[in-house]
Design an enzyme around this catalytic site. Structure first.
Site, PDB file in Angstrom:
ATOM      1  N   LYS A 192       0.863  -1.182   0.000  1.00 25.37           N
ATOM      2  CA  LYS A 192       0.000   0.000   0.000  1.00 25.37           C
ATOM      3  C   LYS A 192       0.896   1.227   0.000  1.00 25.37           C
ATOM      4  O   LYS A 192       1.674   1.450   0.921  1.00 25.37           O
ATOM      5  CB  LYS A 192      -0.902  -0.004   1.233  1.00 25.37           C
ATOM      6  CG  LYS A 192      -1.794   1.218   1.305  1.00 25.37           C
ATOM      7  CD  LYS A 192      -2.744   1.165   2.485  1.00 25.37           C
ATOM      8  CE  LYS A 192      -3.589   2.427   2.533  1.00 25.37           C
ATOM      9  NZ  LYS A 192      -4.501   2.423   3.672  1.00 25.37           N
ATOM     10  N   GLU A 230       7.412  -6.490   1.459  1.00 19.81           N
ATOM     11  CA  GLU A 230       6.146  -6.367   2.194  1.00 19.81           C
ATOM     12  C   GLU A 230       5.240  -7.573   1.924  1.00 19.81           C
ATOM     13  O   GLU A 230       4.642  -8.138   2.833  1.00 19.81           O
ATOM     14  CB  GLU A 230       5.402  -5.085   1.766  1.00 19.81           C
ATOM     15  CG  GLU A 230       5.966  -3.795   2.318  1.00 19.81           C
ATOM     16  CD  GLU A 230       5.589  -3.581   3.791  1.00 19.81           C
ATOM     17  OE1 GLU A 230       4.930  -4.446   4.372  1.00 19.81           O
ATOM     18  OE2 GLU A 230       5.979  -2.543   4.343  1.00 19.81           O
ATOM     19  N   LYS A 245      -2.027  -1.537  -4.003  1.00 18.11           N
ATOM     20  CA  LYS A 245      -2.911  -0.366  -3.957  1.00 18.11           C
ATOM     21  C   LYS A 245      -2.074   0.902  -4.016  1.00 18.11           C
ATOM     22  O   LYS A 245      -1.107   0.995  -3.273  1.00 18.11           O
ATOM     23  CB  LYS A 245      -3.699  -0.420  -2.647  1.00 18.11           C
ATOM     24  CG  LYS A 245      -4.603   0.745  -2.420  1.00 18.11           C
ATOM     25  CD  LYS A 245      -5.188   0.662  -1.042  1.00 18.11           C
ATOM     26  CE  LYS A 245      -5.936   1.961  -0.780  1.00 18.11           C
ATOM     27  NZ  LYS A 245      -6.286   2.107   0.606  1.00 18.11           N
ATOM     28  N   TYR A 310     -14.724   1.289  -7.323  1.00 19.92           N
ATOM     29  CA  TYR A 310     -15.946   2.086  -7.235  1.00 19.92           C
ATOM     30  C   TYR A 310     -16.738   1.988  -8.527  1.00 19.92           C
ATOM     31  O   TYR A 310     -17.877   2.434  -8.589  1.00 19.92           O
ATOM     32  CB  TYR A 310     -15.589   3.546  -6.918  1.00 19.92           C
ATOM     33  CG  TYR A 310     -14.791   3.653  -5.625  1.00 19.92           C
ATOM     34  CD1 TYR A 310     -15.442   3.578  -4.395  1.00 19.92           C
ATOM     35  CD2 TYR A 310     -13.397   3.757  -5.634  1.00 19.92           C
ATOM     36  CE1 TYR A 310     -14.718   3.620  -3.210  1.00 19.92           C
ATOM     37  CE2 TYR A 310     -12.668   3.816  -4.456  1.00 19.92           C
ATOM     38  CZ  TYR A 310     -13.333   3.742  -3.250  1.00 19.92           C
ATOM     39  OH  TYR A 310     -12.619   3.772  -2.081  1.00 19.92           O
TER      40      TYR A 310
HETATM   41  C1  PBG Z   1      -7.579   3.388   5.330  1.00 14.33           C
HETATM   42  C2  PBG Z   1      -7.771   3.333   3.871  1.00 14.33           C
HETATM   43  C3  PBG Z   1      -7.522   4.306   2.902  1.00 14.33           C
HETATM   44  C4  PBG Z   1      -7.980   3.797   1.702  1.00 14.33           C
HETATM   45  C5  PBG Z   1      -8.476   2.523   1.966  1.00 14.33           C
HETATM   46  N1  PBG Z   1      -8.308   2.242   3.298  1.00 14.33           N
HETATM   47  C6  PBG Z   1      -6.998   5.684   3.015  1.00 14.33           C
HETATM   48  C7  PBG Z   1      -5.619   5.963   3.395  1.00 14.33           C
HETATM   49  O1  PBG Z   1      -4.789   5.089   3.603  1.00 14.33           O
HETATM   50  O2  PBG Z   1      -5.356   7.163   3.549  1.00 14.33           O
HETATM   51  C8  PBG Z   1      -7.977   4.510   0.375  1.00 14.33           C
HETATM   52  C9  PBG Z   1      -9.000   4.050  -0.592  1.00 14.33           C
HETATM   53  C10 PBG Z   1      -9.280   4.958  -1.728  1.00 14.33           C
HETATM   54  O3  PBG Z   1      -8.627   5.991  -1.950  1.00 14.33           O
HETATM   55  O4  PBG Z   1     -10.203   4.621  -2.480  1.00 14.33           O
HETATM   56  N2  PBG Z   1      -6.292   3.432   5.773  1.00 14.33           N
END
Ligand code: PBG
Length: 321
Positions: A192, A230, A245, A310
């Site tokens: 992430k 990771e 992600k 989405y």
């Molecule tokens: C929570 C989380 C986030 C997203 C998913 N889970 C935000 C972040 O890490 O700031 C982002 C999802 C998106 O942008 O659609 N930590």
């Protein structure tokens, strides 16, 4: 003699036969935002077609998801109250715990995934416990594990830790197993990135950090070898599914992860990716349907087995046309 590669593009039926990647409603997972209150279905301004739902109206979207053939949802909660340790995140009666139970009354089969994180629930907006203005890894683990357990107790099929603390998968697997939830799986947000593409989500989930940023726990967009470290660590700790992600800017990471491991790979096409296409489409600059289909196809072609998006509902509609 040169190769006549165009032969296999000659007709639409031939192209259908040689097509390597096909999108299906079963590829998608739909994110849903739940809020406290009653009779709420409120559009998120930067994410047209996505809404905040109160629990009494949650069935509307769940029924739609099932109807179009999507197999799973991932739930995000906006609590009424935030504090230093994000207690709303592991409250047995919290917004997500009640949302999971609610979904369970509507469907036994829909795969219910929960986002395990603290940022929507902490007053400082960080994804863990803050000590002296720093996010403390080991202190956070205890809380992250409790959050995952509370989601499992509410009836989640799968928990998805997105906090990016080291050792979180192990902490979650341990607490789930100790409490008899050995069949609840873990979808780890392994790679992430600290990404500007999360902008619209943070507005939607009210989860912007109140000081600093997430760069000490989320990954540097410049790195892909680090993503493998990771991912390897999460698999070793017991992750059933790994995730990359955001999606579009990180398809190289998806491909590498796919080639390196045999566990299922999920990719999360995040809020900023969605919002950019919606905005450009609204301006009449692009063909929304064609762009969205091509984007998701490229994620699957890169090696993703499932896509959190989405666009899930729109895509299912277009796939049926
Ligand atoms: C929570 C989380 C986030 C997203 C998913 N889970 C935000 C972040 O890490 O700031 C982002 C999802 C998106 O942008 O659609 N930590």
């Amino acid at each position: 003699m040169f190769k006549r590669n165009r032969r296999l593009r000659e007709t639409s039926n031939i192209r259908d036969l040689v097509r390597e990647t096909i999108l299906s409603p079963t590829d998608f997972i739909f994110p849903i935002f739940v809020v406290e209150g009653e009779n709420i279905k409120e559009e998120i301004s930067s994410m047209p077609g996505n809404y905040h739902f109160s629990l009494d109206r949650l069935h509307e979207i769940i029924e739609e998801v099932i109807e179009v053939g999507v197999r799973g949802v991932i739930l995000f909660g906006l609590p009424d109250h935030k504090d230093e340790v994000g207690s709303g995140a592991f409250d047995k009666n919290g917004i997500i715990q009640r949302a999971v139970k609610k979904v369970r009354t509507i469907s036994k089969d829909l795969v219910v995934i929960t986002d395990v994180c603290m940022c929507e629930y902490t007053s400082h907006g960080h994804c863990g416990i803050v000590v002296d203005e720093k996010v403390d890894n080991d202190k956070s683990l205890k809380y992250i594990a409790e959050i995952a357990l509370s989601h499992a107790q509410a009836g989640a099929d799968m928990v998805a830790p997105s906090d990016m603390m080291d050792g979180h998968v192990e902490a979650i697997r341990t607490i789930l197993d100790e409490n008899g939830f050995k069949d609840v799986s873990i979808m780890a947000y392994s790679a992430k990135y600290s990404s500007a593409f999360y902008g619209p989500f943070r507005e939607a989930a009210d989860s912007t950090p109140q000081f600093g940023n997430r760069k000490t726990y989320q990954m540097d967009p410049a790195n892909s070898r680090e993503a493998m470290r990771e991912i390897d660590a999460d698999i070793e700790e017991g992750a059933d599914i790994i995730m990359v992600k955001p999606a579009l800017s990180y398809l190289d990471v998806v491909r590498w992860a796919r080639d390196r491991h045999d566990v299922p790979v999920a990719v999360y096409s995040v809020s900023g990716e969605f919002a950019m296409v919606k905005a450009a489409a609204k301006m009449g600059f692009i063909d929304e349907k064609a762009i969205a289909m091509e984007m998701h196809l490229s994620m699957k072609r890169a090696g993703a087995d499932m896509i959190i998006t989405y666009y899930a509902l729109d895509l299912c509609g277009w796939l049926r046309e």
